[in-house]
Design a protein around this motif. Structure first.
Motif, short mmCIF file in Angstrom:
data_model
loop_
_atom_site.label_atom_id
_atom_site.label_comp_id
_atom_site.label_asym_id
_atom_site.label_seq_id
_atom_site.Cartn_x
_atom_site.Cartn_y
_atom_site.Cartn_z
N THR A 1 24.82 0.50 1.67
CA THR A 1 23.77 -0.14 2.47
C THR A 1 24.32 -1.21 3.40
N LEU A 2 25.58 -1.60 3.21
CA LEU A 2 26.21 -2.51 4.17
C LEU A 2 26.82 -1.74 5.34
N GLY A 3 26.72 -0.42 5.26
CA GLY A 3 27.30 0.41 6.31
C GLY A 3 28.79 0.62 6.12
N LEU A 4 29.27 0.31 4.92
CA LEU A 4 30.71 0.40 4.66
C LEU A 4 31.03 1.64 3.83
N PHE A 5 32.15 2.25 4.14
CA PHE A 5 32.54 3.44 3.41
C PHE A 5 33.15 3.06 2.06
N GLU A 6 32.70 3.73 1.01
CA GLU A 6 33.24 3.49 -0.34
C GLU A 6 34.52 4.31 -0.48
N LYS A 7 35.64 3.66 -0.19
CA LYS A 7 36.92 4.37 -0.15
C LYS A 7 37.36 4.88 -1.52
N ASP A 8 36.95 4.15 -2.56
CA ASP A 8 37.41 4.52 -3.90
C ASP A 8 36.56 5.61 -4.52
N PRO B 1 29.63 -10.89 7.55
CA PRO B 1 30.34 -11.11 6.28
C PRO B 1 31.47 -10.10 6.03
N TYR B 2 31.35 -8.90 6.56
CA TYR B 2 32.40 -7.90 6.34
C TYR B 2 32.89 -7.43 7.69
N ASP B 3 33.97 -8.05 8.15
CA ASP B 3 34.43 -7.78 9.51
C ASP B 3 35.44 -6.64 9.52
N ILE B 4 34.95 -5.46 9.28
CA ILE B 4 35.78 -4.25 9.32
C ILE B 4 34.97 -3.15 10.02
N ILE B 5 35.61 -2.02 10.24
CA ILE B 5 34.89 -0.90 10.85
C ILE B 5 33.69 -0.56 9.98
N CYS B 6 32.54 -0.42 10.62
CA CYS B 6 31.36 -0.02 9.86
C CYS B 6 31.05 1.43 10.18
N LYS B 7 30.08 1.96 9.49
CA LYS B 7 29.66 3.32 9.82
C LYS B 7 28.43 3.25 10.73
N HIS B 8 27.33 3.83 10.35
CA HIS B 8 26.18 3.93 11.26
C HIS B 8 25.34 2.65 11.30
N GLU B 9 25.64 1.69 10.43
CA GLU B 9 24.87 0.45 10.41
C GLU B 9 25.76 -0.70 9.95
N PHE B 10 25.31 -1.92 10.17
CA PHE B 10 26.07 -3.09 9.72
C PHE B 10 25.08 -4.19 9.37
N ASP C 1 37.51 8.82 17.11
CA ASP C 1 37.97 9.23 15.77
C ASP C 1 38.51 8.04 14.96
N ASN C 2 39.01 7.02 15.69
CA ASN C 2 39.54 5.86 14.98
C ASN C 2 38.46 5.10 14.20
N LEU C 3 37.19 5.34 14.57
CA LEU C 3 36.10 4.68 13.85
C LEU C 3 35.92 5.26 12.45
N PHE C 4 36.68 6.33 12.18
CA PHE C 4 36.58 6.96 10.86
C PHE C 4 37.89 6.83 10.08
N ASP C 5 38.77 5.96 10.59
CA ASP C 5 40.06 5.75 9.93
C ASP C 5 39.91 5.21 8.51
N ASP C 6 38.76 4.57 8.24
CA ASP C 6 38.58 4.02 6.89
C ASP C 6 38.28 5.10 5.85
N ILE C 7 38.02 6.30 6.31
CA ILE C 7 37.75 7.40 5.35
C ILE C 7 39.07 8.11 5.05
N PRO C 8 39.49 8.09 3.79
CA PRO C 8 40.75 8.75 3.45
C PRO C 8 40.77 10.20 3.96
N LYS C 9 41.93 10.59 4.50
CA LYS C 9 42.05 11.91 5.15
C LYS C 9 41.70 13.05 4.21
N ASN C 10 42.09 12.90 2.93
CA ASN C 10 41.86 14.01 2.00
C ASN C 10 40.40 14.22 1.64
N ILE C 11 39.54 13.26 2.03
CA ILE C 11 38.10 13.43 1.77
C ILE C 11 37.41 14.09 2.96
#
Lengths: 482, 443
Positions: free
Chosen positions: A220-227, A373-382, B25-35
């Motif tokens: 909901t913060l528009g951030l990708f859950e990398k883990d 608060p989270y200054d990184i690339i967001c997805k569709h919302e922030f 495409d760089n806007l999606f760099d935070d998504i691991p490539k393997n996903i």
């Protein structure tokens, strides 16, 4: 606009009518005697007595006190207020779709069944799931359906002791409410400093009683859950189910699929991602997709295809049962089908890319003036955390109300709960750069006004049909009908 | 470029510059490539409006509408007259494309329309409070069952066998996962069996649910249910599912002691539309107001004292109460509730009654004529409203199929020798007579 402030009841004049039916052409009988007085109404229903044109003018006037996505920018975070294509309205209004009864013989509704069957297939492809049900009426019912499937699955494995559903503290309120409704227990975990799921916090609540975890990704913060893979592994190792809340699917189309991220269950919101109108609150549609091991638990009935003939069948042998009358919000399904066909694989992907571009662009241009608060690339919302230059007595609500004076819709405010003074902004892909720039300029102007003349914010709105409302009295002494 | 996507190459370049990345495409760099999905979706390519229209019309034309055949199918979805103005007003973008009225100052249209909707639902049912609507008649009943459980913490849900089978299925599903016991009250002569209710009703009963007119079109005696429930002071709730149109003629459920009235409002201005979107309505006595699920709109004033409307009593709802909320429902069935509001305003005091009475007379005319045919009788003897079950000497499914060939959807086949038939104000005497003639011909 004229200051129109009447209820339809107040337009009523005794003896007026707004309808005409053909004269009754069959025999009548004494129905009072037939039914008996005890089951008949004693007092007439007191509905308005108004002419047809009065009705038209009244509701037209009411509509003028409303604001839709066609009015101006409506960046309500988490709601995906994108353009609702006109062609979809025309298609949904075709007589071949509106004038068919759900209990007609399936042979006489092959077009409708084909549409539903193919829509489910397309959504399976978009989400990477193995099977989709179109029955749930909205996102919240999709969630409920998904958790019922989870429970039925666990029971079938003899794992009824699994009662805990883990939910991040950034989640929509619907998630925990659904957990209770499905007979589970909600366990909330704190997010980490990056605004995503804290693996440590997750580890702490993991035990054999865990039934599953509900997650929105991007969250909901528009951030990708990398883990996500690690989270999925932990849940799966315990025999639990990973649930995907599709509220934020608009960031993902053609780019990433919940089914490839380890999710077992997905719900979609067709009224968000697939451009069907929000209707002032509904109707929505909340299809649910599952991985193969959960297919037997899907709600009955489903639409199947046998030798080019479409049928309605109770297919699933361990089904949770029915969750909705008939087969879902068909009219919404027609619109979503037209939307996917129109945009196609290329357009859907581009839509998600541009939605992400628009959000990042706004974020970058606003972060000097509003707390990010989270200054990184967001997805569709922030999510912004209020004004950077904090002025005593000025809050996010005041910024929102001042936006109304400028003729645009405020973002979602005070959500997610983990961000103070939150402004959750989701521009969507259908806003052009000029509209974004104009909205940004308004937000920057308001920030300046907060310093120079905060009364402008505190008194806002002054340009709307009403000023700020007394919500406390409304709740304390509820008047809920005329 | 696509008509829904406004960005030119130049726009994208300028925006990426501001963001400080080189490529979209760089806007999606935070998504691991393997996903990431490193292939195209297996869907068609984008299409023009002309192509999509053609495709959709082909699908639509592959359905036989209830205007092409004369339909007597009811069973929970009714073909009533829909005034033309409804679709015009409901398709105004200010209503159509808005969302839940989170910002009341710019949503007074939606809010007032809901307030009017609530008022008219209260008028029909006699109840004190209605919410802003639910998904459909079946889920509205399930929510009512949960309301009762919230109130009395008891677990037995007593559902009359004469309730629409789909509603029963939905209640079963919801009850199972909530840990409630679904118990069915038997029927006798197409009506709730009161003796059986007496036997089943106990200290553990949480709610008793009846539908009137019931699935077979028969008018239930709600007062008898209440009397049985009153014999036992256990705080069980009496839940009634009523066809709102019928309430122009039939007693308001409040007057025979209903605690909650919940049902299907599709007949109020919406087409049958292959099963959705429909309208769940729910209304209750004041005592139960704070247990209601979903949105409720209340009247208030603005800073200048001007009358206005706002979402209220939100402490019941999911966004505030989270896991302790009364329901998980987030929005309502907004546009369909608006259509019902406009319908009730248009038909008004006189029209709603005329619809109810014409439907009833036409159904009775049809039933009388059908039962004059040798080999057809009414299954039940109890008074029915605008729907009834006929017993057919020949196989009902066969009769139904032959009648499709003759131009009629004759009803809902209940079993080998039973057909549920419905008539409304839209049917003409000529249609009824020619249907009877065709049936006679087959028998």
């Amino acid at each position: 606009m004229r200051d129109y402030n009447k209820l339809i009841k107040e337009c009523s004049v005794k003896g007026r009518v707004g309808y005409k039916l053909p004269p009754l052409d069959v025999d009548i009988f004494d129905y009072k005697e037939y039914f008996g007085e005890d089951v008949l109404r004693k007092e007439e229903v007191d509905l308005p007595e108004v002419s047809e044109f009065q009705v038209v003018r009244h509701y037209t006037n009411l509509s003028l006190k409303n604001f839709g996505v066609e009015s101006d920018t409506y960046p309500l975070g988490s709601c995906t207020m994108k353009y609702n294509p006109k062609i979809n309205e025309d298609m949904a209004a075709l007589e071949g779709f509106t004038e068919i009864h759900p209990l007609q013989e399936p042979e006489t509704v092959q077009g409708a069944l084909k549409l539903m069957y193919e829509l489910a297939k397309m959504l399976e492809e978009i989400t990477g799931m193995d099977e989709i049900t179109l029955q749930p009426a909205a996102g919240s019912q999709g969630e409920l359906t998904g958790l019922m499937i989870t429970k039925a699955y666990l029971e079938s494995k003899g794992l009824s002791h699994k009662t805990k559903i883990i939910i991040p503290d950034s989640a929509h309120g619907t998630n925990p409410a659904t957990v209770t409704m499905a007979g589970f227990e909600a366990v909330e975990i704190k997010s980490n400093q990056n605004g995503t799921v804290s693996l440590e916090a997750l580890e702490e609540v993991l035990d054999e009683n865990v039934a599953g975890l509900m997650l929105t990704n991007p969250n909901t913060l528009g951030l990708f859950e990398k883990d996500i893979f690690e989270i999925a592994d932990k849940i799966h190792q315990l025999g639990g189910v990973l649930y995907y809340d599709g509220a934020n699917m608009n960031a993902n189309m053609g780019i990433i699929r919940p089914g490839d991220m380890g999710f077992d269950i997905v719900h979609l919101n067709l009224h968000k991602t697939f451009g069907t109108p929000h209707g002032g609150g509904g109707p929505g549609s909340g299809p649910v997709g599952v991985k193969s091991h959960l297919i037997p638990f899907l709600p009955n009935p489903s639409i199947i295809k046998k030798e080019d003939v479409y049928k309605i069948k109770d297919t699933y042998d361990q089904s949770i049962g029915r969750v909705k009358t008939f087969y879902g919000n068909f009219g919404v399904l027609v619109r979503a089908y037209a939307y996917i066909k129109t945009l196609g694989r290329d357009g859907l992907k581009e839509a998600s890319q541009l939605a992400v571009l628009n959000a990042n662009y706004m974020k970058e241009r606003l972060k000097e003036t509003y707390n990010l608060p989270y200054d990184i690339i967001c997805k569709h919302e922030f999510v912004l955390a209020g004004l950077k230059n904090s002025i005593e007595g000025v809050n996010t609500i005041d910024v929102a109300k001042r936006l109304i004076d400028y003729g645009v819709h405020p973002p979602t405010i005070y959500f997610p709960l983990i961000v103070e003074q939150a402004l959750m902004i989701e521009p969507t892909e259908t806003e052009d750069k000029e509209s974004l720039d104009a909205y940004i300029e308004v937000l920057l102007t308001i920030a300046k006004e907060a310093v120079d003349n905060k009364e402008l914010l505190l008194n806002a709105p002054v340009n709307a049909t009403v000023k700020r409302l007394d919500e406390v009295t409304a709740a304390r002494k509820p008047v809920v009908k005329w | 470029m696509h008509p829904y996507l406004p960005h030119t190459k130049e726009d994208i370049t300028k925006m990426l510059e501001v963001i400080g990345v080189d490529h979209i495409d760089n806007l999606f760099d935070d998504i691991p490539k393997n996903i990431r999905l490193n292939k195209e979706l297996k869907l068609d390519k984008s299409k023009s409006e002309l192509e999509v229209t053609k495709l959709m019309k082909q699908l639509a034309n592959n359905n036989v509408t209830i205007n092409e055949k004369v339909s007597f199918i009811g069973g929970g979805a009714y073909n009533h007259y829909v005034p033309a103005l409804i679709k015009h007003l409901a398709s105004r973008q200010e209503f159509l494309t808005a969302y839940t009225p989170y910002q009341p100052e710019m949503s007074q249209g939606t809010l007032q329309a809901i307030f009017e909707y609530q008022s008219m639902i209260c008028e029909l049912t006699g109840m004190d409070v209605s919410n802003a609507s639910l998904y459909d008649g079946g889920t509205a009943l399930a929510e009512a069952v949960f309301m009762a459980n919230h109130a009395n913490k008891k677990k037995d849900v007593l559902v009359s066998a004469t309730v629409n089978p789909q509603y029963k299925d939905i209640i079963k599903t919801y009850a199972r996962f909530k840990g409630l016991n679904y118990i069915e009250i038997k029927e006798s002569d197409g009506c709730t069996d009161m003796e059986n209710l007496k036997d089943l009703f106990s200290a553990d009963s949480s709610s008793v649910i009846i539908q009137t007119p019931n699935y077979y079109g028969i008018v239930e005696k709600g007062s008898e249910v209440r009397t049985i429930m009153n014999s036992f002071k256990n705080k069980a709730m009496f839940i009634v599912s009523a066809d709102p149109t019928s309430l122009a003629v039939l007693e308001a459920p409040v007057n025979y002691g209903a605690d909650v009235v919940a049902g299907e409002g599709q007949g109020l201005g919406s087409p049958v539309s292959f099963g959705g979107p429909y309208l769940g309505y729910i209304a209750a006595t004041k005592k139960n107001m704070r247990r209601m699920p979903g949105r409720i709109v209340g009247e208030t004033v603005d800073k200048d004292g001007k009358r206005a409307y706002v979402l209220t009593l939100q402490a019941r709802e999911q966004h505030i109460r989270r896991e302790k909320a009364m329901s998980n429902i987030t929005s309502n069935q907004g546009l369909v509730a608006l259509m019902a509001t406009i319908y009730l305003a248009t038909m008004g005091k006189k029209g709603i009654k005329e619809v109810a009475i014409q439907s009833m007379y036409k159904a009775h005319y049809l039933a009388d004529k059908l039962c004059n045919i040798k080999g057809i009788t009414l299954l039940n003897s109890k008074p029915f409203f605008n729907e009834f079950v006929i017993k057919t000497k020949v196989n009902a499914k066969m009769l139904y199929e032959v009648l499709i060939e003759k131009g009629f959807f004759s009803g809902v086949v209940l079993d080998d020798h039973q057909l549920l038939v419905c008539a409304t104000e839209v049917h003409t005497k000529e249609q009824l007579d020619s249907f009877v003639k065709e049936v006679e011909g087959i028998l």
